[in-house]
Design a protein around this motif. Structure first.
Motif, PDB file in Angstrom:
ATOM      1  N   LYS A   1      -3.740   9.734  -2.667  1.00  0.00           N
ATOM      2  CA  LYS A   1      -3.565   9.321  -1.279  1.00  0.00           C
ATOM      3  C   LYS A   1      -4.293   7.998  -1.093  1.00  0.00           C
ATOM      4  CE  LYS A   1      -1.333  12.755   0.765  1.00  0.00           C
ATOM      5  NZ  LYS A   1      -0.101  12.543   1.575  1.00  0.00           N
ATOM      6  N   SER A   2      -3.618   7.033  -0.492  1.00  0.00           N
ATOM      7  CA  SER A   2      -4.167   5.676  -0.456  1.00  0.00           C
ATOM      8  C   SER A   2      -5.045   5.421   0.763  1.00  0.00           C
ATOM      9  CB  SER A   2      -3.028   4.651  -0.479  1.00  0.00           C
ATOM     10  OG  SER A   2      -2.300   4.699   0.735  1.00  0.00           O
TER      11      SER A   2
ATOM     12  N   LEU B   1      -6.084   5.905  -5.315  1.00  0.00           N
ATOM     13  CA  LEU B   1      -4.978   6.149  -6.236  1.00  0.00           C
ATOM     14  C   LEU B   1      -5.486   6.299  -7.670  1.00  0.00           C
ATOM     15  CD1 LEU B   1      -2.302   3.674  -4.825  1.00  0.00           C
ATOM     16  CD2 LEU B   1      -2.684   6.085  -4.243  1.00  0.00           C
TER      17      LEU B   1
ATOM     18  N   LYS C   1      -9.301  10.195   5.218  1.00  0.00           N
ATOM     19  CA  LYS C   1      -9.702   8.814   4.945  1.00  0.00           C
ATOM     20  C   LYS C   1     -11.205   8.701   4.663  1.00  0.00           C
ATOM     21  CE  LYS C   1      -5.505   7.304   5.522  1.00  0.00           C
ATOM     22  NZ  LYS C   1      -4.679   6.909   4.358  1.00  0.00           N
TER      23      LYS C   1
ATOM     24  N   ARG D   1      -5.399  -1.288  -7.961  1.00  0.00           N
ATOM     25  CA  ARG D   1      -4.628  -2.451  -7.510  1.00  0.00           C
ATOM     26  C   ARG D   1      -5.433  -3.233  -6.493  1.00  0.00           C
ATOM     27  NH1 ARG D   1      -2.385  -3.531  -1.948  1.00  0.00           N
ATOM     28  NH2 ARG D   1      -1.335  -5.528  -2.267  1.00  0.00           N
TER      29      ARG D   1
ATOM     30  N   CYS E   1     -14.357   6.796  -3.252  1.00  0.00           N
ATOM     31  CA  CYS E   1     -14.168   5.434  -3.752  1.00  0.00           C
ATOM     32  C   CYS E   1     -15.500   4.718  -3.911  1.00  0.00           C
ATOM     33  CB  CYS E   1     -13.251   4.665  -2.794  1.00  0.00           C
ATOM     34  SG  CYS E   1     -13.282   2.878  -3.006  1.00  0.00           S
TER      35      CYS E   1
ATOM     36  N   MET F   1      -6.310   1.673   2.438  1.00  0.00           N
ATOM     37  CA  MET F   1      -6.366   0.216   2.374  1.00  0.00           C
ATOM     38  C   MET F   1      -7.767  -0.247   2.748  1.00  0.00           C
ATOM     39  SD  MET F   1      -3.989  -2.450   4.507  1.00  0.00           S
ATOM     40  CE  MET F   1      -4.228  -4.231   4.423  1.00  0.00           C
TER      41      MET F   1
ATOM     42  N   THR G   1      -6.459  -1.200  -2.870  1.00  0.00           N
ATOM     43  CA  THR G   1      -5.806   0.062  -2.538  1.00  0.00           C
ATOM     44  C   THR G   1      -6.599   1.186  -3.185  1.00  0.00           C
ATOM     45  OG1 THR G   1      -3.657  -1.055  -2.513  1.00  0.00           O
ATOM     46  CG2 THR G   1      -3.640   1.347  -2.524  1.00  0.00           C
TER      47      THR G   1
ATOM     48  N   THR H   1       0.824  -1.205   0.000  1.00  0.00           N
ATOM     49  CA  THR H   1       0.000   0.000   0.000  1.00  0.00           C
ATOM     50  C   THR H   1       0.861   1.259   0.000  1.00  0.00           C
ATOM     51  OG1 THR H   1      -1.752  -1.166   1.199  1.00  0.00           O
ATOM     52  CG2 THR H   1      -1.833   1.250   1.206  1.00  0.00           C
ATOM     53  N   GLU H   2       1.843   1.300   0.892  1.00  0.00           N
ATOM     54  CA  GLU H   2       2.691   2.481   1.001  1.00  0.00           C
ATOM     55  C   GLU H   2       3.587   2.647  -0.225  1.00  0.00           C
ATOM     56  OE1 GLU H   2       1.297   1.063   4.915  1.00  0.00           O
ATOM     57  OE2 GLU H   2       2.345   0.068   3.264  1.00  0.00           O
TER      58      GLU H   2
ATOM     59  N   LEU I   1       2.863   1.682  -3.289  1.00  0.00           N
ATOM     60  CA  LEU I   1       2.032   2.133  -4.399  1.00  0.00           C
ATOM     61  C   LEU I   1       1.645   3.601  -4.252  1.00  0.00           C
ATOM     62  CD1 LEU I   1      -0.140  -1.068  -4.702  1.00  0.00           C
ATOM     63  CD2 LEU I   1       1.458  -0.220  -6.427  1.00  0.00           C
ATOM     64  N   GLU I   2       1.419   4.044  -3.027  1.00  0.00           N
ATOM     65  CA  GLU I   2       1.108   5.461  -2.812  1.00  0.00           C
ATOM     66  C   GLU I   2       2.279   6.333  -3.242  1.00  0.00           C
ATOM     67  OE1 GLU I   2      -1.244   7.662   0.613  1.00  0.00           O
ATOM     68  OE2 GLU I   2       0.832   7.315   1.236  1.00  0.00           O
TER      69      GLU I   2
END
Length: 343
Positions: free
Chosen positions: A150-151, A290, A186, A294, A193, A153, A287, A140-141, A143-144
């Motif tokens: 900003k991701s 982004l 978040k 993914r 999302c 999870m 994730t 996760t980190e 890919l961010e």
């Protein structure tokens, strides 16, 4: 569907001594999977051949030098390296981590260059993959850092989506890390999302408390009353359907989660422990937040069963379908926005 219109799924093979390659190959034993997508593995012919031999699997693999050479209707493998490597199935080794990273880097580069549409990652070992190039607690980190955005999870199944306000950090650091700004960030990522990736027009989100019983009015901690409640109220004033905080034990024990489109847990095990108790083996790690998509299965490297043909591939299969569906939902969402603007 025209073959050229198929979604191209990039797949990193994970730790070469784990069960990643096994669950990938088992997923594509069913040739109908190729009706849904064109898979592109990033690894080595020699590595895949070794695992096929050990596991007695008979997948036909189309080896190519680059993604540009893939063939639709086949399982494609981009040869990222040619050298022989040593296998120690079921063991954590530096070699396993080194080549897991090579596969991941190649897959992510192809994702960034739009050569693959989505990414599905097989499990890595968070210890042996560490290096100058990978100084992160997990996928996760990494890919961010590699992709825009900003991701968040999110672990998800058919009836449950749990996001994490804090991720791979020590428990001792959780309370000092949780701030109004982080909670807002978040919540907004999850809200966006749920709209664009899951086609939920008015998402309803639950936020869990930090302390047992949400602090019992300050008796067991003040963070819920002083940080979490006021922040949720502030978010509600923007019109978003966000509720809480909820005590985690009662929230899951009474199945209150069924009333929400998404749940935000304050820390890793507060969210993942109930999720895996309810959905392990069929869950997917997504994730969110982004610019690219993914997903991954909800399990680890499975060293204890590696090479024994015992791994269950259903979580990886669900990760694959989830990536495909999210990709389609994003396209539909963007089309809706564009049409709305034109009107």
């Amino acid at each position: 569907m025209d073959k050229s219109d198929k979604i191209i799924v990039g797949i990193s093979i994970g730790d070469t001594n784990g069960i990643g390659i096994e669950v990938i190959l088992k997923t594509f034993e069913d040739k109908r999977m190729l009706d849904f997508c064109t898979p592109v593995l990033f690894g080595s012919n020699k590595v895949i051949s070794y695992h096929k031999k050990v596991l007695k699997l008979n997948n036909n693999i189309n080896g190519v030098a680059s993604v540009d050479k893939i063939i639709h209707g086949k399982i494609n493998l981009v040869n990222v390296w040619k050298e022989e490597i040593k296998f120690d199935l079921g063991k954590t080794t530096d070699i396993g981590g080194k080549y897991a990273l090579k596969s991941l880097q190649a897959a992510v580069n192809s994702l960034k260059e739009n050569k693959v549409d989505v990414l599905v990652t097989a499990p890595i070992n968070k210890d042996n993959i560490q290096s100058k190039e990978f100084d992160f607690p997990g996928h996760t980190e990494y890919l961010e850092e590699s992709l825009e955005g900003k991701s968040l999870m999110i672990l998800m199944s058919d009836d449950l989506r749990i996001g994490l306000i804090t991720g791979h950090i020590p428990l001792a650091q959780v309370s000092e890390t949780i701030t109004p700004d982080l909670i807002k960030e978040k919540v907004y990522i999850m809200h966006s999302c749920l709209k664009q990736d899951f086609n939920i027009n008015k998402p309803k989100i639950a936020v869990l408390g930090l302390n047992p019983h949400c602090g019992d009015h300050g008796v067991i901690g003040k963070e819920d009353d002083e940080i979490i409640r006021p922040t949720i109220k502030e978010i509600q004033e923007t019109g978003k359907l966000v509720f809480g905080p909820y005590a985690a034990d009662g929230f899951f024990g009474s199945k209150t989660y069924e009333q929400f489109d998404g749940v935000l847990a304050m820390y890793h095990d507060q969210g993942l422990a109930p999720f895996k108790a309810l959905s392990f083996g069929n869950g997917v790690n997504f994730t969110a937040g982004l610019s690219k998509i993914r997903t991954s299965p909800d399990h680890g490297t499975g060293f204890d069963i590696a090479g024994k043909n015992k791994a269950n591939h259903l979580s990886f299969q669900e990760a694959l379908f989830s990536a495909i569906n999210i990709h389609k939902n994003r396209i539909e969402y963007q089309n809706l926005i564009q049409n709305a603007l034109k009107v």
